[in-house]
Enzyme design. Sequence first.
Site, PDB file in Angstrom:
ATOM      1  N   ASP A   1      -6.205   6.961  -4.858  1.00 28.42           N
ATOM      2  CA  ASP A   1      -6.689   8.269  -4.421  1.00 28.42           C
ATOM      3  C   ASP A   1      -7.510   8.155  -3.124  1.00 28.42           C
ATOM      4  O   ASP A   1      -7.299   8.898  -2.151  1.00 28.42           O
ATOM      5  CB  ASP A   1      -7.558   8.815  -5.568  1.00 28.42           C
TER       6      ASP A   1
ATOM      7  N   ASP B   1       0.853  -1.189   0.000  1.00 30.51           N
ATOM      8  CA  ASP B   1       0.000   0.000   0.000  1.00 30.51           C
ATOM      9  C   ASP B   1       0.896   1.248   0.000  1.00 30.51           C
ATOM     10  O   ASP B   1       1.734   1.405   0.883  1.00 30.51           O
ATOM     11  CB  ASP B   1      -0.854  -0.059   1.272  1.00 30.51           C
TER      12      ASP B   1
ATOM     13  N   SER C   1      -3.012   5.615 -13.950  1.00 27.84           N
ATOM     14  CA  SER C   1      -3.949   5.402 -15.077  1.00 27.84           C
ATOM     15  C   SER C   1      -4.285   3.955 -15.394  1.00 27.84           C
ATOM     16  O   SER C   1      -5.059   3.698 -16.307  1.00 27.84           O
ATOM     17  CB  SER C   1      -3.448   6.066 -16.375  1.00 27.84           C
TER      18      SER C   1
ATOM     19  N   ASN D   1      -7.858  12.657  -9.771  1.00 24.48           N
ATOM     20  CA  ASN D   1      -8.668  13.128 -10.898  1.00 24.48           C
ATOM     21  C   ASN D   1      -8.626  14.654 -10.868  1.00 24.48           C
ATOM     22  O   ASN D   1      -8.140  15.246  -9.905  1.00 24.48           O
ATOM     23  CB  ASN D   1     -10.101  12.600 -10.825  1.00 24.48           C
TER      24      ASN D   1
HETATM   25  N1  AR6 Z   1      -1.367   1.609  -2.985  1.00 22.74           N
HETATM   26  C1  AR6 Z   1      -0.784   1.419  -4.197  1.00 22.74           C
HETATM   27  N2  AR6 Z   1      -1.469   1.221  -5.348  1.00 22.74           N
HETATM   28  C2  AR6 Z   1      -2.813   1.208  -5.250  1.00 22.74           C
HETATM   29  C3  AR6 Z   1      -3.513   1.404  -4.030  1.00 22.74           C
HETATM   30  C4  AR6 Z   1      -2.731   1.611  -2.861  1.00 22.74           C
HETATM   31  N3  AR6 Z   1      -3.282   1.816  -1.663  1.00 22.74           N
HETATM   32  N4  AR6 Z   1      -4.849   1.348  -4.277  1.00 22.74           N
HETATM   33  C5  AR6 Z   1      -4.993   1.102  -5.590  1.00 22.74           C
HETATM   34  N5  AR6 Z   1      -3.777   1.003  -6.180  1.00 22.74           N
HETATM   35  P1  AR6 Z   1      -6.456   3.985  -9.667  1.00 22.74           P
HETATM   36  P2  AR6 Z   1      -6.174   5.612 -12.115  1.00 22.74           P
HETATM   37  C6  AR6 Z   1      -3.435   0.751  -7.582  1.00 22.74           C
HETATM   38  O1  AR6 Z   1      -7.807   3.547 -10.102  1.00 22.74           O
HETATM   39  O2  AR6 Z   1      -6.295   4.415 -12.976  1.00 22.74           O
HETATM   40  C7  AR6 Z   1      -9.428   7.425  -8.753  1.00 22.74           C
HETATM   41  O3  AR6 Z   1     -10.636   7.146  -8.188  1.00 22.74           O
HETATM   42  C8  AR6 Z   1      -4.491   0.129  -8.467  1.00 22.74           C
HETATM   43  O4  AR6 Z   1      -4.545  -1.271  -8.250  1.00 22.74           O
HETATM   44  O5  AR6 Z   1      -6.273   4.357  -8.250  1.00 22.74           O
HETATM   45  O6  AR6 Z   1      -5.117   6.623 -12.421  1.00 22.74           O
HETATM   46  C9  AR6 Z   1      -9.171   8.900  -9.079  1.00 22.74           C
HETATM   47  O7  AR6 Z   1      -9.952   9.787  -8.298  1.00 22.74           O
HETATM   48  C10 AR6 Z   1      -3.977   0.496  -9.842  1.00 22.74           C
HETATM   49  O8  AR6 Z   1      -2.990  -0.437 -10.248  1.00 22.74           O
HETATM   50  O9  AR6 Z   1      -5.933   5.254 -10.550  1.00 22.74           O
HETATM   51  C11 AR6 Z   1      -9.530   9.008 -10.515  1.00 22.74           C
HETATM   52  O10 AR6 Z   1     -10.906   9.274 -10.712  1.00 22.74           O
HETATM   53  C12 AR6 Z   1      -3.293   1.833  -9.637  1.00 22.74           C
HETATM   54  O11 AR6 Z   1      -3.182   2.004  -8.208  1.00 22.74           O
HETATM   55  C13 AR6 Z   1      -9.210   7.637 -11.056  1.00 22.74           C
HETATM   56  O12 AR6 Z   1      -9.353   6.726  -9.982  1.00 22.74           O
HETATM   57  C14 AR6 Z   1      -4.054   3.018 -10.206  1.00 22.74           C
HETATM   58  O13 AR6 Z   1      -5.450   2.813 -10.030  1.00 22.74           O
HETATM   59  C15 AR6 Z   1      -7.785   7.543 -11.528  1.00 22.74           C
HETATM   60  O14 AR6 Z   1      -7.599   6.309 -12.117  1.00 22.74           O
END
Ligand code: AR6
Length: 174
Positions: free
Chosen positions: A35, A11, A125, A25
Site C-alpha cells: 500500500d 516490486d 493479507s 486497509n
Molecule cells: N510489491 C509487491 N509486494 C509487496 C511490496 C511491493 N512493493 N511491498 C510489500 N509487498 P502488506 P496486508 C508484499 O503488509 O498483509 C498496509 O499497510 C509484502 O511482503 O502490504 O494485506 C495496508 O494499509 C507481503 O508479502 O498487506 C493495511 O493496513 C504482501 O505484499 C495492511 O498493510 C502484503 O503485505 C494490509 O496488510
Amino acid sequence: MVATIILILWDITTQNTDAIVNAANSTLLWWWGVDGAIHRAGWPMILQACQNITRIEYPKGLPTGEAVATVWWNLPAKRVIHTVGPRFSDYKNDDRKDDLFHCYENSLKIALDHGIKTISFPSISTGAYGCPIEECSKIAVETVRGFVELYPEIEEVRFVLFSNKDYWVYQKLI
Ligand code: AR6
C-alpha cells in the site's frame, strides 16, 4: 484461450499490466507495505482519488473483501484496484473464511468491468495482516484459476511476490 498465470519476484509498482491490485486497509489511506509503495509512486493523486471514494461511496470505510478502482497517473499500469484483505483475527474465524476469496474475485470482477485484460496481484493479507501465506496462496491461485477459466477476457494474471520465500510458496502451486 485461458489466461496465462505467471509469478514475478519484484516490486508490483513496476508492473506494466493494465491494472495492479493494492492490499489496502478500509480507510484507503496510505500505510505501509505494498500500500505504501503504491501510494508513494502515485502521490498525491492516488491518495486524492482514494479520499474521494471513501468520502462519497464508503464513509464507513471499504468493507473487507470489497474492491474499488482508481486511475493511475504516472506508472505503467492504467488502474489500481484497491481491496481490503482480512486480518489474521478475522481470517481464522470460520464465518469469515471467504473474505480473502472475495478480495481476488471482486478485484477480477472490477477488472472485467473496466475492460482490463492483464492484472498483477500482491500476496494479499500475508504481510501486516499476518495471515499464513501457505493457505492464502492456495486461495489466491484457486480463485484466479477458477475465474479466468470462466472469463477468457482476462488474458494474463501476475502474482508479484516480494521475497524469495513467498515466491517459492507460490512456485509450488503454479
Ligand atoms: N510489491 C509487491 N509486494 C509487496 C511490496 C511491493 N512493493 N511491498 C510489500 N509487498 P502488506 P496486508 C508484499 O503488509 O498483509 C498496509 O499497510 C509484502 O511482503 O502490504 O494485506 C495496508 O494499509 C507481503 O508479502 O498487506 C493495511 O493496513 C504482501 O505484499 C495492511 O498493510 C502484503 O503485505 C494490509 O496488510
